[in-house]
Write a protein that holds these residues in place. Sequence first.
Motif, PDB file in Angstrom:
ATOM      1  N   ALA A  12      24.946  38.299   2.535  1.00  0.00           N
ATOM      2  CA  ALA A  12      25.751  39.209   3.043  1.00  0.00           C
ATOM      3  C   ALA A  12      27.235  38.777   3.512  1.00  0.00           C
ATOM      4  O   ALA A  12      28.270  39.438   3.156  1.00  0.00           O
ATOM      5  N   ASP A  13      27.498  37.592   3.773  1.00  0.00           N
ATOM      6  CA  ASP A  13      28.837  36.796   4.007  1.00  0.00           C
ATOM      7  C   ASP A  13      29.464  36.766   2.801  1.00  0.00           C
ATOM      8  O   ASP A  13      30.789  37.328   2.638  1.00  0.00           O
ATOM      9  N   THR A  14      28.906  36.391   1.662  1.00  0.00           N
ATOM     10  CA  THR A  14      29.776  36.443   0.459  1.00  0.00           C
ATOM     11  C   THR A  14      29.915  37.727  -0.064  1.00  0.00           C
ATOM     12  O   THR A  14      31.175  37.878  -0.526  1.00  0.00           O
ATOM     13  N   GLY A  15      29.131  38.396  -0.035  1.00  0.00           N
ATOM     14  CA  GLY A  15      29.115  39.869  -0.545  1.00  0.00           C
ATOM     15  C   GLY A  15      30.364  40.567   0.496  1.00  0.00           C
ATOM     16  O   GLY A  15      31.227  41.370  -0.186  1.00  0.00           O
ATOM     17  N   GLY A  16      30.368  40.233   1.621  1.00  0.00           N
ATOM     18  CA  GLY A  16      31.185  41.043   2.582  1.00  0.00           C
ATOM     19  C   GLY A  16      32.828  40.386   2.429  1.00  0.00           C
ATOM     20  O   GLY A  16      33.652  41.345   2.367  1.00  0.00           O
ATOM     21  N   GLY A  17      32.770  39.218   2.093  1.00  0.00           N
ATOM     22  CA  GLY A  17      34.142  38.761   1.797  1.00  0.00           C
ATOM     23  C   GLY A  17      34.652  39.281   0.413  1.00  0.00           C
ATOM     24  O   GLY A  17      35.906  39.275   0.668  1.00  0.00           O
ATOM     25  N   ILE A  18      33.797  39.446  -0.385  1.00  0.00           N
ATOM     26  CA  ILE A  18      34.547  39.828  -1.647  1.00  0.00           C
ATOM     27  C   ILE A  18      34.929  41.328  -1.562  1.00  0.00           C
ATOM     28  O   ILE A  18      35.925  41.768  -2.197  1.00  0.00           O
ATOM     29  N   ALA A  19      34.080  41.976  -0.804  1.00  0.00           N
ATOM     30  CA  ALA A  19      34.579  43.399  -0.404  1.00  0.00           C
ATOM     31  C   ALA A  19      35.804  43.639   0.378  1.00  0.00           C
ATOM     32  O   ALA A  19      36.655  44.322  -0.068  1.00  0.00           O
ATOM     33  N   ARG A  20      36.077  42.653   1.229  1.00  0.00           N
ATOM     34  CA  ARG A  20      36.985  42.860   2.115  1.00  0.00           C
ATOM     35  C   ARG A  20      38.357  42.379   1.414  1.00  0.00           C
ATOM     36  O   ARG A  20      39.521  43.171   1.341  1.00  0.00           O
ATOM     37  N   TYR A  21      38.366  41.523   0.517  1.00  0.00           N
ATOM     38  CA  TYR A  21      39.344  41.253  -0.141  1.00  0.00           C
ATOM     39  C   TYR A  21      39.749  42.194  -1.302  1.00  0.00           C
ATOM     40  O   TYR A  21      40.811  42.461  -1.310  1.00  0.00           O
ATOM     41  N   TYR A  22      38.967  42.757  -1.838  1.00  0.00           N
ATOM     42  CA  TYR A  22      39.172  43.817  -2.973  1.00  0.00           C
ATOM     43  C   TYR A  22      39.440  45.006  -2.338  1.00  0.00           C
ATOM     44  O   TYR A  22      40.281  45.897  -2.926  1.00  0.00           O
ATOM     45  N   ARG A  23      39.095  45.441  -1.441  1.00  0.00           N
ATOM     46  CA  ARG A  23      39.492  46.669  -0.471  1.00  0.00           C
ATOM     47  C   ARG A  23      40.835  46.586  -0.108  1.00  0.00           C
ATOM     48  O   ARG A  23      41.638  47.720  -0.191  1.00  0.00           O
ATOM     49  N   LYS A  24      41.294  45.293   0.102  1.00  0.00           N
ATOM     50  CA  LYS A  24      42.834  45.063   0.583  1.00  0.00           C
ATOM     51  C   LYS A  24      43.656  45.511  -0.591  1.00  0.00           C
ATOM     52  O   LYS A  24      45.047  45.892  -0.618  1.00  0.00           O
ATOM     53  N   LYS A  25      43.169  45.187  -1.861  1.00  0.00           N
ATOM     54  CA  LYS A  25      43.805  45.573  -3.134  1.00  0.00           C
ATOM     55  C   LYS A  25      43.719  46.731  -3.723  1.00  0.00           C
ATOM     56  O   LYS A  25      44.084  47.223  -4.835  1.00  0.00           O
ATOM     57  N   GLY A  26      43.204  47.643  -3.067  1.00  0.00           N
ATOM     58  CA  GLY A  26      42.984  49.138  -3.369  1.00  0.00           C
ATOM     59  C   GLY A  26      41.703  49.378  -4.024  1.00  0.00           C
ATOM     60  O   GLY A  26      41.681  50.696  -4.386  1.00  0.00           O
ATOM     61  N   TRP A  27      40.630  48.640  -4.224  1.00  0.00           N
ATOM     62  CA  TRP A  27      39.389  49.111  -4.674  1.00  0.00           C
ATOM     63  C   TRP A  27      38.620  49.728  -3.840  1.00  0.00           C
ATOM     64  O   TRP A  27      38.767  49.697  -2.610  1.00  0.00           O
ATOM     65  N   GLN A  28      37.742  50.671  -4.304  1.00  0.00           N
ATOM     66  CA  GLN A  28      36.745  51.283  -3.557  1.00  0.00           C
ATOM     67  C   GLN A  28      35.424  50.224  -3.974  1.00  0.00           C
ATOM     68  O   GLN A  28      34.895  50.173  -4.950  1.00  0.00           O
ATOM     69  N   VAL A  29      34.800  49.544  -2.922  1.00  0.00           N
ATOM     70  CA  VAL A  29      34.095  48.664  -2.955  1.00  0.00           C
ATOM     71  C   VAL A  29      32.772  49.023  -2.238  1.00  0.00           C
ATOM     72  O   VAL A  29      32.616  49.388  -1.004  1.00  0.00           O
ATOM     73  N   GLU A  30      31.462  48.731  -2.804  1.00  0.00           N
ATOM     74  CA  GLU A  30      30.214  48.858  -2.146  1.00  0.00           C
ATOM     75  C   GLU A  30      29.463  47.584  -2.367  1.00  0.00           C
ATOM     76  O   GLU A  30      29.487  46.937  -3.570  1.00  0.00           O
ATOM     77  N   VAL A  31      28.767  47.099  -1.492  1.00  0.00           N
ATOM     78  CA  VAL A  31      27.991  45.836  -1.497  1.00  0.00           C
ATOM     79  C   VAL A  31      26.465  46.125  -1.627  1.00  0.00           C
ATOM     80  O   VAL A  31      25.941  46.938  -0.617  1.00  0.00           O
ATOM     81  N   ALA A  32      25.420  45.495  -2.319  1.00  0.00           N
ATOM     82  CA  ALA A  32      24.056  45.856  -2.383  1.00  0.00           C
ATOM     83  C   ALA A  32      23.663  44.439  -2.312  1.00  0.00           C
ATOM     84  O   ALA A  32      23.912  43.713  -2.989  1.00  0.00           O
ATOM     85  N   THR A  33      22.611  44.098  -1.226  1.00  0.00           N
ATOM     86  CA  THR A  33      22.147  42.954  -1.085  1.00  0.00           C
ATOM     87  C   THR A  33      20.760  42.611  -1.688  1.00  0.00           C
ATOM     88  O   THR A  33      19.910  41.723  -1.224  1.00  0.00           O
ATOM     89  N   SER A  34      20.282  43.949  -2.593  1.00  0.00           N
ATOM     90  CA  SER A  34      18.979  43.860  -3.048  1.00  0.00           C
ATOM     91  C   SER A  34      19.030  44.729  -4.474  1.00  0.00           C
ATOM     92  O   SER A  34      19.966  45.419  -4.403  1.00  0.00           O
ATOM     93  N   VAL A  35      17.839  44.469  -5.119  1.00  0.00           N
ATOM     94  CA  VAL A  35      17.936  45.304  -6.357  1.00  0.00           C
ATOM     95  C   VAL A  35      17.734  46.724  -5.876  1.00  0.00           C
ATOM     96  O   VAL A  35      18.348  47.746  -6.583  1.00  0.00           O
ATOM     97  N   GLU A  36      16.883  47.072  -4.948  1.00  0.00           N
ATOM     98  CA  GLU A  36      16.423  48.408  -4.544  1.00  0.00           C
ATOM     99  C   GLU A  36      18.006  49.215  -4.016  1.00  0.00           C
ATOM    100  O   GLU A  36      18.072  50.379  -4.204  1.00  0.00           O
ATOM    101  N   LYS A  37      18.798  48.432  -3.272  1.00  0.00           N
ATOM    102  CA  LYS A  37      20.068  48.876  -2.659  1.00  0.00           C
ATOM    103  C   LYS A  37      20.875  49.129  -4.034  1.00  0.00           C
ATOM    104  O   LYS A  37      21.663  50.278  -4.016  1.00  0.00           O
ATOM    105  N   ALA A  38      20.906  48.490  -4.918  1.00  0.00           N
ATOM    106  CA  ALA A  38      21.596  48.403  -6.086  1.00  0.00           C
ATOM    107  C   ALA A  38      21.187  49.681  -6.886  1.00  0.00           C
ATOM    108  O   ALA A  38      22.152  50.350  -7.268  1.00  0.00           O
ATOM    109  N   ARG A  39      19.895  49.842  -6.971  1.00  0.00           N
ATOM    110  CA  ARG A  39      19.478  51.055  -7.785  1.00  0.00           C
ATOM    111  C   ARG A  39      20.026  52.474  -7.114  1.00  0.00           C
ATOM    112  O   ARG A  39      20.106  53.263  -7.726  1.00  0.00           O
ATOM    113  N   HIS A  40      19.890  52.300  -5.917  1.00  0.00           N
ATOM    114  CA  HIS A  40      20.328  53.337  -5.000  1.00  0.00           C
ATOM    115  C   HIS A  40      21.708  53.774  -5.222  1.00  0.00           C
ATOM    116  O   HIS A  40      22.062  55.061  -5.565  1.00  0.00           O
ATOM    117  N   TYR A  41      22.619  52.898  -5.172  1.00  0.00           N
ATOM    118  CA  TYR A  41      23.970  53.028  -5.419  1.00  0.00           C
ATOM    119  C   TYR A  41      24.405  53.769  -6.985  1.00  0.00           C
ATOM    120  O   TYR A  41      24.827  54.649  -7.145  1.00  0.00           O
TER     121      TYR A  41
END
Length: 464
Positions: A12-41
Amino acid sequence: MADKLLVIEHDADTGGGIARYYRKKGWQVEVATSVEKARHYLLEDELNPHVIIADLGLPDGNILDYLEELHQQIDYSEWVFAIAADGDTDMERIDELAYDFLEKPFDQRRLDKVLKRALRASQTTRRLQSYSAADTKRYQLDAYVGNSEAVRTLKDMLRRLAEVPISTMIITGETGTGKGLAARIIHHTGLRKNGPLVELNCAALPRDLIESELFGHEAGAFTGAKSRHRGLLEQADGGTLFLDEIGDMDIDLQTKLLKAIEDRRLRRLGSEREITVDAQIIAATGINLEQAAAEGRFREDLYHRLSVFCVTLPPLRERKDDLVEMLPSIVAEYNAKANKHVEIVPDEVWEKLLSYGWPGNVRELRNVIERCVLLSSGEEFPIRWLQLEENCTPGSAKAMGAGASRDTITIQLDGSMSLDAMDSHIIQTALQLNSYNIAETARVLGTTRETLRYRIQKYDLQTS
C-alpha cells in the motif's frame, strides 16, 4: 479529460506513493492491492486506463493469469510490469504482453520516461481506433466508384473476399488504379475490420529502415535505437498489414518476411525472444511478380505464399464509361474542401476527358479535377486548366512532355506550373526515359536512389 493510470501493487505504501506523485502531474490514478480489486476497476467500473503498472507478486494470484479475461475490456491500455530483480519471472510471456517492464525498487526517472512513452502509445492506438471506426463507414464497396463490367466484376470479388478468412493476398494494377483503396475496402468490410490496418510503402524507405519498421527493435539494437519499437507486423496483430510496392522490397528482407508469415512469429532486432503475431497480409504491386520471380528479382516461394488470392485492378482507359459517375463525385469532394461551386461540365470538357489515355489512371484524374476545381471562378468546369493533350497515350512523346528526348526535358515557364510540379514532371519524365530503372534514373539526375525514392513517394509518381 485526464490521462488514467491504474497501479496494481500489493504494498500500500509503494502504491500510494506512486499515486500521489502522478496525481500531482495531472493523472487520474487508482490503486489496486489485489487481483480482485484490479478486476473490479477494469471489469465493473470500466476504468479503461491508458497505462497499467502491475506488480506480479500479489497476495491472491498472478495478474498474468487473468490477462485474457481483462484484455476484452482494456484493448487500448499499455502494461508496464514491475518485477523483482531476483524473482522467478516468466520473462518470455512478459516480453510478449508488456509495453515495457521495470525492476523494483523503481528508478523514478526511468518510470517517468516509460510511462510517458506508454501513454503516447495508448493515445495513438485510441485515435487510430476512432479513425478506423470512421474509415469502416468510408471504405465500403461503393467507395470504388464505377458501374462498368470490369468494376462490377471487381466488386463481386471484393464482396466474396469480405466473407472469408484471408491469410495473404496480392493486389496488382497500374500506378494510380486504386490498390490502396481496394486494400482498405477489403480490410474494413472483411472479418478483420475490428483490428488495426497498418500500411507500409516498401519503395519509400531504404532496406535497413524497412527492416526496423517492419519487425521492430529493442533499445540499443543499433546506433540511435534509444527505446523499444514495436514493428508494423506486431502493430497489425489481429488486423491487416498492407505492403504497398512489395516488388521493391530487398530480396534478403523477403526471406525474413516469408519466415514471419509462415511461422506467425517474429523477433525484434536485438531481441532473443520471438513474438507471436496474427495478421493478414495484403501486398500490392504494379509489376508482374510472377515474371520477377522467374527472373530472380523476387523470391518465388514468397510470391506463391502471398498469391493465395490475387485481384487485378482495371486501368481507367479500359473503363472510361465510369467517368460519368466518377467526375461528379470527385468534383463534389473538392467543392466541399475548397468552398467552390462547380456544377456544370461542358460537352467540350467531356470530349477531352473521354478521348484522353489517362496513363496515371484515377490518381491522375483526381489531380486534374482538383486543379480545375481549385482554379475555377464560377459554376462551370474550366476547360483551360485541364492541360490534357488529345490522343495522349502512355509511352508516347506527348505523354513524356513536349520536347522530351533522351537528353533534354522542356518545361514552359509561363507560370502554369509550380516548382513542385516542375520537379515532379522532371522526375516522372526521367523515369519514363530510363524505363523506370531507379538506379539509372538516379544517376542521370545526379542524385541518390534513396533521395529519388523519397521524391517518387512524395509526388505519387508512376514507377512501372
